[in-house]
Design an enzyme around this catalytic site. Structure first.
Site, PDB file in Angstrom:
ATOM      1  N   PRO A  14       0.809  -1.303  -0.107  1.00  0.00           N
ATOM      2  CA  PRO A  14       0.011   0.139  -0.015  1.00  0.00           C
ATOM      3  C   PRO A  14       0.794   1.213   0.002  1.00  0.00           C
ATOM      4  O   PRO A  14       1.881   1.284   0.521  1.00  0.00           O
ATOM      5  CB  PRO A  14      -0.971  -0.168   1.231  1.00  0.00           C
ATOM      6  N   GLU A  15       0.425   2.167  -0.574  1.00  0.00           N
ATOM      7  CA  GLU A  15       1.171   3.324  -0.696  1.00  0.00           C
ATOM      8  C   GLU A  15       0.109   4.465   0.027  1.00  0.00           C
ATOM      9  O   GLU A  15      -0.719   4.265   0.521  1.00  0.00           O
ATOM     10  CB  GLU A  15       1.335   4.157  -2.020  1.00  0.00           C
ATOM     11  N   HIS A  62      -8.401 -15.649   7.409  1.00  0.00           N
ATOM     12  CA  HIS A  62      -6.854 -15.051   7.896  1.00  0.00           C
ATOM     13  C   HIS A  62      -6.679 -14.146   9.032  1.00  0.00           C
ATOM     14  O   HIS A  62      -5.827 -13.309   9.081  1.00  0.00           O
ATOM     15  CB  HIS A  62      -5.932 -14.631   6.659  1.00  0.00           C
ATOM     16  N   ARG A 120      -0.995 -13.304   4.219  1.00  0.00           N
ATOM     17  CA  ARG A 120       0.272 -13.709   3.820  1.00  0.00           C
ATOM     18  C   ARG A 120       1.405 -13.473   5.305  1.00  0.00           C
ATOM     19  O   ARG A 120       2.576 -13.747   5.216  1.00  0.00           O
ATOM     20  CB  ARG A 120       1.119 -13.013   2.754  1.00  0.00           C
ATOM     21  N   ARG A 139      21.145  14.349  -3.061  1.00  0.00           N
ATOM     22  CA  ARG A 139      21.369  12.918  -3.196  1.00  0.00           C
ATOM     23  C   ARG A 139      22.110  12.459  -4.211  1.00  0.00           C
ATOM     24  O   ARG A 139      22.697  11.211  -4.000  1.00  0.00           O
ATOM     25  CB  ARG A 139      20.051  12.464  -3.234  1.00  0.00           C
TER      26      ARG A 139
END
Length: 286
Positions: free
Chosen positions: A2-3, A96, A117, A160
């Protein structure tokens, strides 16, 4: 993974349905779901009991629930398939289901952590003076944070000495941007993902940030991006921004600006999608 928009959608749901409620009991059904809480499942459950959940918070992709009467917070790691769901107490357990949190009120709902998972989980951490769990204190502010400073981002970007997509995914520089929204913002900005950060002028950096914000806000408006049933909000509903993507996942489809087929290239064990005409590669990059 997810973002930011997906996590923010979940945060808003938790703020509405969970914040302000007092924990009556926590049940850990799978030890891996609390593996980041080093004291173990029993300690995790015991330390939650009787405490009130504060306002749900987020920085970048990280989501946490402060315990309003302590200097600790429950940090949520959604991982690849983690879901925080608010369900009726009498609803059947999900296949789950890993953690259940019951509340000391009569609203009739409980918080469930479901993870197919088991890469995600919940853990308790001390908080810093500004309220962040200490384990994420190094994470930079995200571009939707009112305290985010565009000029500081430009300065750090230039220093950077890397390429622009790597910089956008660097959570110590700018948080919340993942592979999908990086490709979408770069497409909108007409910038190739391998463009060196040292070539960015301040206006160009600010323009790129504007596209990052636009993409994220557009995704937020429709509940985020979902390519399968693993990402859902607290009510179990999927996002629909994937229907509006301009670059990501659209290999061989025509670019929405110029009609040139979108290309996909392997990139850092992932993929990058771009228009070879609108997003001209730097010299030496094919």
């Amino acid at each position: 993974m997810p973002e930011l928009p997906e996590v923010e959608v979940v945060r808003r749901g938790l703020e509405r349905w969970v914040s302000g409620r007092t924990v009556a009991e926590t049940e850990v059904l799978h030890p891996r779901a609390v593996r980041r809480h080093l004291a173990g499942a029993e300690d995790f459950a015991a330390r939650l009991k009787g405490h009130t959940i504060g306002t749900a918070r987020r920085r970048g992709k990280y989501l946490w629930l402060p315990l309003a009467d302590t200097e600790t917070a429950v940090l949520g790691h959604l991982g690849m398939s983690g879901q925080l769901l608010v369900r009726p107490e009498d609803a059947p357990d999900e296949k789950h289901l890993r953690i259940r949190v019951r509340f000391a009120d009569t609203l009739g709902t409980e918080l469930r952590f479901v993870d197919q998972r088991t890469f995600g989980g919940l853990s308790l951490h001390e908080t810093t003076p500004d309220g962040l769990p200490d384990v994420i204190s190094h994470i930079a502010r995200d571009p939707l944070d009112p305290a985010f400073v565009d000029g500081d981002f430009h300065t750090a970007l230039r220093l950077r000495r890397t390429t622009v997509k790597r910089a956008l995914l660097d959570q110590s520089l700018i948080s919340g941007v993942g592979n999908i929204y990086a490709d979408e913002a770069l497409w909108r900005a007409k910038v190739h993902y391998e463009r060196p950060t040292a070539t960015f002028t301040r206006p160009r950096s600010v323009e790129l940030l504007g596209h990052v914000r636009d993409v994220m806000n557009a995704a937020l408006a429709v509940g985020g991006t979902s390519f399968d049933s693993l990402y859902v909000n607290v009510n179990g509903e999927s996002g629909y921004f994937d229907r509006s993507l301009d670059a990501y996942g659209r290999e061989a489809e025509p670019c929405g600006r110029c009609g040139t087929p979108i290309r996909r290239r392997p990139w850092m064990n992932r993929s990058s999608y771009f228009c070879p005409r609108c997003q001209r590669p730097p010299r030496g990059v094919s």
